[in-house]
Design a protein around this motif. Sequence first.
Motif, PDB file in Angstrom:
ATOM      1  N   SER A  79       0.906  -0.712   0.073  1.00 26.71           N
ATOM      2  CA  SER A  79       0.142   0.136  -0.179  1.00 26.71           C
ATOM      3  C   SER A  79       0.394   1.051  -0.007  1.00 26.71           C
ATOM      4  O   SER A  79       0.562   1.855  -0.326  1.00 26.71           O
ATOM      5  CB  SER A  79      -0.554   0.431   1.363  1.00 26.71           C
ATOM      6  OG  SER A  79      -1.753  -1.307   0.811  1.00 26.71           O
ATOM      7  N   HIS A 113      -2.627  -1.973  -7.526  1.00 27.15           N
ATOM      8  CA  HIS A 113      -3.916  -2.825  -6.728  1.00 27.15           C
ATOM      9  C   HIS A 113      -4.138  -3.709  -5.539  1.00 27.15           C
ATOM     10  O   HIS A 113      -3.648  -4.747  -6.144  1.00 27.15           O
ATOM     11  CB  HIS A 113      -5.660  -2.087  -7.750  1.00 27.15           C
ATOM     12  CG  HIS A 113      -5.447  -1.097  -8.582  1.00 27.15           C
ATOM     13  ND1 HIS A 113      -5.967   0.378  -7.724  1.00 27.15           N
ATOM     14  CD2 HIS A 113      -4.884  -0.653  -9.618  1.00 27.15           C
ATOM     15  CE1 HIS A 113      -6.030   1.078  -9.464  1.00 27.15           C
ATOM     16  NE2 HIS A 113      -5.562   0.092 -10.573  1.00 27.15           N
ATOM     17  N   ASP A 154      -7.148  -5.284  -3.571  1.00 27.74           N
ATOM     18  CA  ASP A 154      -8.460  -5.952  -3.467  1.00 27.74           C
ATOM     19  C   ASP A 154      -8.776  -5.568  -1.807  1.00 27.74           C
ATOM     20  O   ASP A 154      -7.774  -5.482  -1.432  1.00 27.74           O
ATOM     21  CB  ASP A 154      -8.404  -7.744  -4.041  1.00 27.74           C
ATOM     22  CG  ASP A 154      -8.316  -8.576  -3.051  1.00 27.74           C
ATOM     23  OD1 ASP A 154      -7.352  -7.882  -2.167  1.00 27.74           O
ATOM     24  OD2 ASP A 154      -8.751  -9.520  -2.692  1.00 27.74           O
ATOM     25  N   GLU A 155     -10.565  -5.441  -1.805  1.00 26.33           N
ATOM     26  CA  GLU A 155     -10.890  -4.983  -0.512  1.00 26.33           C
ATOM     27  C   GLU A 155     -10.579  -5.947   0.222  1.00 26.33           C
ATOM     28  O   GLU A 155     -10.275  -5.681   1.439  1.00 26.33           O
ATOM     29  CB  GLU A 155     -12.401  -5.100  -0.298  1.00 26.33           C
ATOM     30  CG  GLU A 155     -13.006  -3.760  -1.878  1.00 26.33           C
ATOM     31  CD  GLU A 155     -14.022  -3.942  -2.359  1.00 26.33           C
ATOM     32  OE1 GLU A 155     -15.129  -4.672  -0.935  1.00 26.33           O
ATOM     33  OE2 GLU A 155     -15.047  -2.702  -2.835  1.00 26.33           O
ATOM     34  N   GLU A 156     -10.553  -7.284   0.317  1.00 27.20           N
ATOM     35  CA  GLU A 156     -10.024  -8.192   1.338  1.00 27.20           C
ATOM     36  C   GLU A 156      -8.394  -8.650   1.872  1.00 27.20           C
ATOM     37  O   GLU A 156      -7.926  -9.440   2.323  1.00 27.20           O
ATOM     38  CB  GLU A 156     -10.718  -9.622   0.210  1.00 27.20           C
ATOM     39  CG  GLU A 156     -12.141 -10.026   1.101  1.00 27.20           C
ATOM     40  CD  GLU A 156     -12.678  -9.281  -0.141  1.00 27.20           C
ATOM     41  OE1 GLU A 156     -11.819  -9.132  -1.649  1.00 27.20           O
ATOM     42  OE2 GLU A 156     -13.619  -9.213  -0.587  1.00 27.20           O
ATOM     43  N   LYS A 157      -7.951  -7.614   0.871  1.00 27.44           N
ATOM     44  CA  LYS A 157      -6.704  -7.303   0.666  1.00 27.44           C
ATOM     45  C   LYS A 157      -5.863  -9.188   0.264  1.00 27.44           C
ATOM     46  O   LYS A 157      -4.993  -9.422   1.484  1.00 27.44           O
ATOM     47  CB  LYS A 157      -5.575  -6.961   2.280  1.00 27.44           C
ATOM     48  CG  LYS A 157      -6.460  -5.429   2.488  1.00 27.44           C
ATOM     49  CD  LYS A 157      -6.262  -4.810   3.976  1.00 27.44           C
ATOM     50  CE  LYS A 157      -6.628  -2.913   4.035  1.00 27.44           C
ATOM     51  NZ  LYS A 157      -6.657  -2.540   2.907  1.00 27.44           N
ATOM     52  N   LYS A 176     -16.135  -9.150  -9.911  1.00 27.10           N
ATOM     53  CA  LYS A 176     -17.190  -9.011  -8.522  1.00 27.10           C
ATOM     54  C   LYS A 176     -18.553  -8.361  -8.926  1.00 27.10           C
ATOM     55  O   LYS A 176     -19.220  -9.358  -8.144  1.00 27.10           O
ATOM     56  CB  LYS A 176     -15.554  -7.616  -7.226  1.00 27.10           C
ATOM     57  CG  LYS A 176     -16.549  -7.887  -6.000  1.00 27.10           C
ATOM     58  CD  LYS A 176     -15.363  -7.492  -4.931  1.00 27.10           C
ATOM     59  CE  LYS A 176     -15.555  -7.215  -3.949  1.00 27.10           C
ATOM     60  NZ  LYS A 176     -14.927  -6.994  -3.153  1.00 27.10           N
TER      61      LYS A 176
END
Length: 199
Positions: A147, A159, A161-164, A181
């Motif tokens: 990050s 990038h 993802d939201e779930e890392k 998704k």
Amino acid sequence: ANLKKDINDKTENTLNQVKSKFNGYSEKYMRLNKKAKNDISKYISKRPAGSMSGILYILFGISGCLVYGSSVFKILFGMIGSNVLFVSAFLLLVVSIGLLLRGITLRKRVKRFKKYVRFIDDNNYFLINDLAKFAREKESFVVKDLSKMIDLGMFLEGHIDEEKTYFMLNDEVYNDYLNLKNQQIAKEIDNEKLNEEIE
């Protein structure tokens, strides 16, 4: 004899045609393979953040530690004396140590970045867990590290993802992921509606 010669000629011509077609196909296939390989150099910084500044911080830190450290040492052992001089030299020594540590931190990040790039090879995306194992770091640390590298522009289009769970190297792969998704969410909603109608 003529029949045997004709058969041999036709067989030889057919074999030559097959060989030339095979060579043509293999050349096309080789070109396709070369094109298919992902050129990751487009998506990573050529001069990652900290590559030059880290060296400068280390140089200024070391020189400051030597100069102000020797001054503090001389003041402590009475070679030169003044409380104001001692406090000034001590504060500048602390700042120099801070610069040195900052430089070391930046250089370590650049080293990890290069290790991550080696792991990526030709992949557009990968499991962060696999990278953590390769780098011998905790997964949570690697997520924060990636990050930070994205924020610093070390990965130009990176990038997470939201779930890392996944790291995606470029915008195209990330957009494909988002589309997939969204389709999955829409399918789940449709299935729920269908189940409600059945009940």
